[in-house]
Each structure stands twice: as C-alpha cells, then as structure tokens.
Design a protein around this motif. Structure first.
Motif, short mmCIF file in Angstrom:
data_model
loop_
_atom_site.label_atom_id
_atom_site.label_comp_id
_atom_site.label_asym_id
_atom_site.label_seq_id
_atom_site.Cartn_x
_atom_site.Cartn_y
_atom_site.Cartn_z
N LEU A 6 0.85 -1.20 0.00
CA LEU A 6 0.00 0.00 0.00
C LEU A 6 0.88 1.24 0.00
CD1 LEU A 6 -2.84 1.29 0.23
CD2 LEU A 6 -2.59 1.15 2.72
N VAL B 143 0.69 5.19 0.40
CA VAL B 143 -0.13 6.33 0.82
C VAL B 143 0.70 7.59 0.57
CG1 VAL B 143 -1.38 7.43 2.70
CG2 VAL B 143 -1.34 4.94 2.52
N ALA C 68 -7.57 3.21 2.93
CA ALA C 68 -6.56 2.16 3.05
C ALA C 68 -7.19 0.80 3.28
CB ALA C 68 -5.58 2.50 4.17
#
Length: 558
Positions: free
Chosen positions: A446, A448, A548
C-alpha cells in the motif's frame, strides 16, 4: 447614517470631545510646521517645488472625511515624489507647465483607480506586493533620493538618468564640492536624526529649516555660491481638473497603477501599525476611498500624488494628537504660510532641503529587515535584493516590475514543486509522515501519498511522475495507491485528465487508485473526472484510513 458610512470623518465629528481640542490643536500646529519644509523638499525632488505644498492641504481634508484611521497623516512622500521624478519628468521634455499638468493628471488617475478599487471592495490587492518587494523597494527608493539630493548637498552637478549613473557622475567631481553647502546639508541631516533619537517631540525638519535659513541671512552665505529657494508664489492653488491628451493618459497608466498600489499598500501598513498600538480597527476598502479622494483632491489642486507618512503620523502621536482634526489644523497652518509667510522662505538654502530629504530617505531604511529575510528564507532576501538593484540600476517602475515578477516566479515554483511525502501508519491507526512521526511505518503493498498543493496544469505531471516512481521503487509490489488530499484545495481540468490516464495505467497493472480527505469541491471535480470502477467500487473516501482498508483487496483488471 448612509453619509456617515461613506464619510467616517463626519461620524467622528459628531462624537468629538471638547477635551480633545487642545491636544489636536498643539499636534496640528506642530504638524503644519513640519509639512512646510517637507512639502518643499518633496516638491524639489519631483521638479515642482510648489506641488509639495499644494499636496499638503486639501488631501488632508479629504482623508479626514473619507479615511478610516484616526491618526494617519497623508501627504507627499519620498516614494511618490521619486516616482514623479523618475517616471513623469522625462515625459515633460523640460516643459515646467507640461510637468505640472502630467503630475496633476497622475494624482487624479491614482485617485480614480483607488476609488474604483474601494467601491469594488478590492482592498486585498495590497497583498500583491510581497514583503521582500516592499523592503527592496523602500531601500532602493532611499538610494534614488540620496542620489538625486547629493548634488544639492555637495553643490555640484550630476548627470545620468538612473541612480547608478548619477552616482558614477558624482565621483570624478567630488573635488569641486562646495564645503559651505556640504556643511548646511550635513548639519540639517544630523539635526533631524538627533531630534528623532533624543527628542522625538521636537520636529527636526523645522529646526533644520529655521537654523539654515538664519545662517544664510545672518552670515550672507549666498555669497559663497549657496543656492536658495528664492521667490515662492503667494496664494492658494487654483482648483482645476487637468485635461491631458489620450497619449499622455496612455503613457501614465502603468505609472498610475504602480503608484496606486504603492500608495494604498503604504497607507495600509502605516494605518495598521498605529491602529494596533491604539486598539483601533482599519477598514481596507474605506482606506482605498480615503487615499483615493486624497489623491484626487491633490490632483485637482496641482499637488503631488500622495500616500501615508509614518514619520508625520508619528509627529502627531508624539505631540499628543487624538483625532484627524490635527490634520485639518495642519492643513490650515500650511494655507496660512502660503497666503502670508512665503517671503520668509526666500533664503532657505537648497542644501538644507537636500539634507531633509536624505534624512527622510535614511528613515526609509531598516537594515535589520535584510537579516530577518535571510534568517527566514534565503530566497526572500534574494527577492528584496533583486528589487533594490532593479530600482537603482533600471529605474523605479522597472525595479517594482522586476521584483513583482521575481515574486510571482517564486510562487509558481513553489506551486509547481510542492512538498510531498509517503505516509506510514502509526500504532494508533493514523497516517503520518515518518519524518515527523518515526513510529509511522509503511504497510506492505500500500502506497499512501500526500501532495501539499492545488493540483493543476503546472504540477500535475510531477504528481504523476512521482507516484509512478514510488510504485516502481517500492520494496514489495504495490496493489493500491491512496492519495491524502487534505492539502489539495483545488484541481483543474488538465489535472483531472491526468488522473484519468494515471488511473487507467495503474488499473492495467492491477493497482487501485483512491483518494482520502478530499475537500467537497475537489471531491466533486475528481468524481466527475474519473470513470467509475468496473466493480462499482468507490474512488473517494472520507479519510485515508478508510481508503486504506477499502483498497487492500486487488483491483479488478479491465
């Protein structure tokens, strides 16, 4: 009530207390005594000796009626006089009558521009002059004034159109200095600075004027080649609206725009500074009307364009002035001098006026500001120095333009290359920059990403390239990119097109693109710009944390 709304001076008169009058009377007489030598000096700088005095009467009455400040004193100042000397005098081609007409036209144009801006509530325009530009301009103007007045103080002639050329022409002629003129100018300069430092209630300009005038009369200093003011016309100015040709208006338009912006900015800086000390409030749009009407009245009475003066405002405060009535009394004092006392100024030496102006220029300088700009950010100091050098080498208008352009370039650079960061998750579930929160750790798979600027044509490709580079350099394959949009307060159509392309590229690689913390306006624009996901999923989420969680599963391929 309507009249009082547009003319705060009338409302102030209704609540005027009799106990204020002795204080305002003393301050007004003191201010009037200061305005005479200062007005003559600024008029000399602009090439129109009487225009400085004419601009010290009706403009004060106009600002009294329309201005919002209870203390600010308006009138000719060094910056406005220097603008006339540098930008208007060349247009007159040596014709004094034409110079007077152009100067009056400039005052009227500045007044009309400020009044129109006030009616349109454009008080925020003063913010277009950044602090570095103002600092550089003020110090540049100080050098311009010193360069123009040194020949009077030294008793020699100087040549050149720019300040740099004038300084260069003085150097080989220093041997011809008139020592008597130098003594008068230096003494006037020293008296003013000493009065400011040790006895601020004593008007140093008046002391210098009286002392130098008596020295010429008692010791016959005119026999030593000392230039004097000479005969000054008696009487008040005639009111007349200047009628320039269209070509003259076109030539003066850029000058008027810059002068209006500077006049208003200077007035706001002075008004806010004194209002803060006295717990008063300033209305920016009303100040535009006040300074506009003052310039308009100065133009129709053949005066110089005017602005606020912090030094003369300080004179009123030091003398105990309570309201704008002190300015009205000062205007009356100047009118009395113009009607009956001008013959007393015949023997006033030009070197003394030069010393007064150089002292005024010195008052514009605050060298600590350069240190402050350097400590805050080095590029801010560069902006001030660029403006200063531009004013000295190229001219006042060119220097202002150069400084403003430099500031805009820095602004565009900041928007085109904004700060960004890859965020990590803290133990309590928040997403923060690891540079500030070391406990924030990235989540495998992930990405971000936070982008701290509006997303528009100048930086959208940087945004795209940055995300692509971060995805390519990730330690583990990325399955989702979440953009923290808290700092993205705007987005344009070109950026939306870029997001569509980026979303398509990421989706083709099995990577889902999502947004969190978007503002409502930006949210609507992005939702309109991006196509819906094939599986009907969401693209925008209320927070980064929710985005998320929602994007942890792989995106559906096209």
């Amino acid at each position: 009530m309507i009249i009082a709304r547009w003319m705060p001076g009338l409302a102030a008169l209704r609540s005027y207390k009799a106990s204020f009058l002795p204080h305002d009377l003393a301050a007004g007489v003191t201010l009037g005594a200061v305005l005479v030598p200062v007005g003559l000096a600024y008029g000399e700088l602009a090439g129109l000796p009487m225009a400085g005095l004419y601009g010290s009467m009706l403009p004060l009455l106009a600002y009294f009626l329309f201005g919002s400040s209870r203390q600010v004193v308006v009138g000719p100042d060094s910056a406005m006089a220097a603008i006339v000397a540098v930008a208007v005098v060349p247009l007159a081609m040596g014709d004094p009558g034409r110079l007077a007409m152009l100067c009056a036209t400039l005052g009227v144009m500045v007044g009309v521009l400020c009044i129109a801006a006030g009616l349109l509530r454009l008080g925020f325009v003063a913010n277009f002059l950044s602090k570095p530009v103002i600092v550089g301009f003020m110090h540049g103007v100080a050098l311009v004034i010193i360069g123009s007045q040194l020949p009077k103080v030294l008793g020699i002639r100087a040549e050149g159109e720019t300040t740099l050329e004038q300084f260069a022409s003085l150097l080989p002629r220093l041997g011809d200095t008139n020592l008597v003129a130098l003594a008068i100018g230096a003494a006037s300069f020293a008296v003013i600075l000493l009065c400011r430092r040790f006895v601020p209630r004593v008007p140093g300009a008046v002391v210098a004027l009286v002392g130098s005038l008596l020295a010429v009369v008692l010791f016959g200093l005119d026999r030593y080649g000392i230039a004097v003011v000479g005969r000054i016309p008696t009487g008040l100015p005639q009111l007349a609206l200047p009628l320039p040709a269209l070509a003259d208006v076109d030539d003066l338009l850029a000058v008027a725009l810059a002068a209006a912006l500077l006049s208003f900015s200077d007035t706001m800086v002075t008004a806010r500074a004194f209002a803060a000390r006295n717990r008063q409030r300033i209305d920016a749009n009303q100040e535009l009307l006040g300074i506009g009407m003052a310039n308009l009245m100065s133009g129709v009475s053949q005066g110089l364009p005017i602005s606020a003066s912090d030094s003369r405002t300080a004179v009123v405060e030091a003398a105990g002035g309570r309201t704008q009535v002190a300015s009205v009394i000062a205007a009356i004092v100047v009118a009395v001098v113009m009607l009956w006392l001008t013959q007393l100024l015949y023997w006033l030496p030009s070197a003394a006026l030069g010393g007064i102006l150089i002292a005024s220029a010195w008052g514009l300088c605050d060298f600590r500001e350069f240190t402050r700009l350097w400590r805050f950010r080095g590029i801010s100091l560069a902006g001030a120095l660029v403006t200063l050098v531009g004013v000295v080498v190229l001219g006042i208008m060119e220097g202002i333009l150069l400084g403003v352009v430099f500031s805009l370039v820095l602004l565009l650079r900041a928007l085109a290359f904004p700060p960004d960061a890859v965020l990590g998750r803290t133990p309590d579930g928040e997403w923060r920059d690891p540079a500030h929160r070391p406990e924030a750790e990235p989540v495998p798979g992930l990405l971000v990403y936070r982008f701290a600027a509006p997303l528009f044509f100048a930086n959208c490709e940087l945004f795209r390239e940055r995300i692509e580079a971060l995805v390519a350099s990730a330690a583990q394959p990325v399955t989702a990119v979440v953009v923290d949009g808290a700092a993205i307060h705007d987005v344009d159509i070109m950026a939306c097109d870029m997001l569509v392309e980026l979303d398509g590229e990421l989706r083709s690689r099995g990577i889902r693109l999502a947004f969190g913390n978007l503002r409502d306006r930006v949210l609507r624009d992005i939702e309109r710009g991006l196509p819906p996901l094939p599986d009907g999923g969401e693209v925008c989420f209320p927070s980064v944390a929710i985005a998320a969680v929602a994007t942890r599963r792989p995106a559906v391929r096209d």
